[in-house]
Design a protein around this motif. Structure first.
Motif, mmCIF file in Angstrom:
data_model
loop_
_atom_site.group_PDB
_atom_site.id
_atom_site.type_symbol
_atom_site.label_atom_id
_atom_site.label_comp_id
_atom_site.label_asym_id
_atom_site.label_seq_id
_atom_site.Cartn_x
_atom_site.Cartn_y
_atom_site.Cartn_z
ATOM 1 N N VAL A 2 0.839 -1.197 0.000
ATOM 2 C CA VAL A 2 0.000 0.000 0.000
ATOM 3 C C VAL A 2 0.875 1.248 0.000
ATOM 4 O O VAL A 2 0.609 2.209 -0.737
ATOM 5 C CB VAL A 2 -0.986 0.002 1.195
ATOM 6 C CG1 VAL A 2 -1.722 1.326 1.305
ATOM 7 C CG2 VAL A 2 -1.983 -1.152 1.066
ATOM 8 N N LEU A 3 1.936 1.239 0.792
ATOM 9 C CA LEU A 3 2.838 2.391 0.853
ATOM 10 C C LEU A 3 3.460 2.669 -0.516
ATOM 11 O O LEU A 3 3.569 3.840 -0.922
ATOM 12 C CB LEU A 3 3.922 2.167 1.905
ATOM 13 C CG LEU A 3 4.873 3.340 2.149
ATOM 14 C CD1 LEU A 3 4.110 4.569 2.657
ATOM 15 C CD2 LEU A 3 5.946 2.939 3.166
ATOM 16 N N GLU A 20 -5.880 4.936 -0.078
ATOM 17 C CA GLU A 20 -5.252 3.704 -0.573
ATOM 18 C C GLU A 20 -5.548 2.528 0.359
ATOM 19 O O GLU A 20 -5.784 1.412 -0.102
ATOM 20 C CB GLU A 20 -3.741 3.880 -0.728
ATOM 21 C CG GLU A 20 -3.338 4.608 -1.983
ATOM 22 C CD GLU A 20 -3.702 3.861 -3.266
ATOM 23 O OE1 GLU A 20 -3.419 2.658 -3.394
ATOM 24 O OE2 GLU A 20 -4.290 4.510 -4.148
ATOM 25 N N CYS A 21 -5.536 2.774 1.666
ATOM 26 C CA CYS A 21 -5.862 1.719 2.635
ATOM 27 C C CYS A 21 -7.294 1.242 2.448
ATOM 28 O O CYS A 21 -7.555 0.031 2.419
ATOM 29 C CB CYS A 21 -5.700 2.231 4.071
ATOM 30 S SG CYS A 21 -4.008 2.411 4.594
ATOM 31 N N LEU A 51 -10.724 -4.038 -1.850
ATOM 32 C CA LEU A 51 -10.276 -5.042 -2.806
ATOM 33 C C LEU A 51 -10.154 -6.408 -2.135
ATOM 34 O O LEU A 51 -10.533 -7.433 -2.718
ATOM 35 C CB LEU A 51 -8.932 -4.629 -3.417
ATOM 36 C CG LEU A 51 -8.401 -5.496 -4.553
ATOM 37 C CD1 LEU A 51 -9.363 -5.482 -5.740
ATOM 38 C CD2 LEU A 51 -7.032 -5.011 -4.968
ATOM 39 N N GLN A 52 -9.653 -6.433 -0.894
ATOM 40 C CA GLN A 52 -9.552 -7.686 -0.147
ATOM 41 C C GLN A 52 -10.939 -8.298 0.050
ATOM 42 O O GLN A 52 -11.099 -9.508 -0.060
ATOM 43 C CB GLN A 52 -8.890 -7.463 1.222
ATOM 44 C CG GLN A 52 -7.452 -7.011 1.147
ATOM 45 C CD GLN A 52 -6.566 -7.993 0.419
ATOM 46 O OE1 GLN A 52 -6.295 -7.815 -0.753
ATOM 47 N NE2 GLN A 52 -6.139 -9.017 1.091
ATOM 48 N N VAL A 94 -16.313 -12.409 0.669
ATOM 49 C CA VAL A 94 -16.882 -12.672 1.980
ATOM 50 C C VAL A 94 -17.358 -11.353 2.556
ATOM 51 O O VAL A 94 -17.064 -10.292 2.046
ATOM 52 C CB VAL A 94 -15.849 -13.316 2.947
ATOM 53 C CG1 VAL A 94 -15.474 -14.709 2.477
ATOM 54 C CG2 VAL A 94 -14.626 -12.461 3.103
ATOM 55 N N SER A 95 -18.047 -11.440 3.658
ATOM 56 C CA SER A 95 -18.565 -10.237 4.288
ATOM 57 C C SER A 95 -17.450 -9.449 4.965
ATOM 58 O O SER A 95 -16.370 -9.967 5.229
ATOM 59 C CB SER A 95 -19.624 -10.615 5.331
ATOM 60 O OG SER A 95 -18.986 -11.257 6.416
#
Length: 183
Positions: free
Chosen positions: A52-53, A84-85, A91-92, A98-99
């Motif tokens: 992410v960084l 971005e986080c 995205l995850q 999943v929830s």
């Protein structure tokens, strides 16, 4: 000993083609650690935080020419890192199909998987409690508690009213207290 330049000087150097890369390297050096820990508290894993960084620095490099200096550079950088986080977490969630609760549970499991994890230590309980918070409360809590960011500054980073941020922080603290007392 390296001289740390003020953001205005760094921005002036960035806009000069001859000193652009040197100025960007100085911006990275100045803010990398703060941004890393801000990101790490949101995405938990070191490898994810590094990914992410890197995306944050790419966005900064591409966007710095258009930075209008309406806010401090620090505020702008935190806004990019926060976005971005949130994009990474989103995205995850989509990848996992999943929830959000399952993603939060996964983040908690990652904390528990750390070789230094000790459920009886308060700092670990705090980390687990933070992962139980809704996304927005987690961001607000991290910025206020760890980064000691004033609400006024946070308001610019998150583009939300100070009152809403104070309420989110208050609710987050209550949930964390409840979690720590009951787990």
């Amino acid at each position: 000993m390296a001289i740390i330049l003020h953001d205005n000087e760094l921005l002036l150097q960035f806009h000069n083609p001859e000193t652009r890369e040197k100025a960007f390297a100085a911006i990275i050096k100045k803010y990398q650690e703060k941004l890393y820990w801000h990101i790490r508290r949101m995405v938990v894993e070191h490898e994810d935080a590094n990914d992410v960084l890197q995306n944050v620095f790419i966005r900064i490099w591409k966007g710095l020419d258009n930075f209008r200096e309406d806010s401090q550079l620090y505020t702008w950088l935190y806004r990019i890192a926060t976005n971005e986080c949130l994009s990474f977490i989103e995205l995850q969630k989509k990848k996992a199909t999943v929830s959000f609760e399952d993603v939060e549970s996964s983040l908690s499991n990652r904390i528990k998987a750390d070789k230094n994890f000790d459920a009886n230590k308060l700092e670990w309980k705090l980390q687990l409690a933070i992962q139980q918070l809704p996304e927005k409360q987690r961001v607000v809590f991290n910025l206020r508690y760890y980064d000691e960011m004033p609400y006024e500054e946070m308001s610019r980073v998150l583009e939300t009213s100070e009152g809403a941020l104070k309420a989110s922080y208050h609710h987050a603290v209550k949930k964390i207290e409840d979690y720590i007392l009951n787990h």
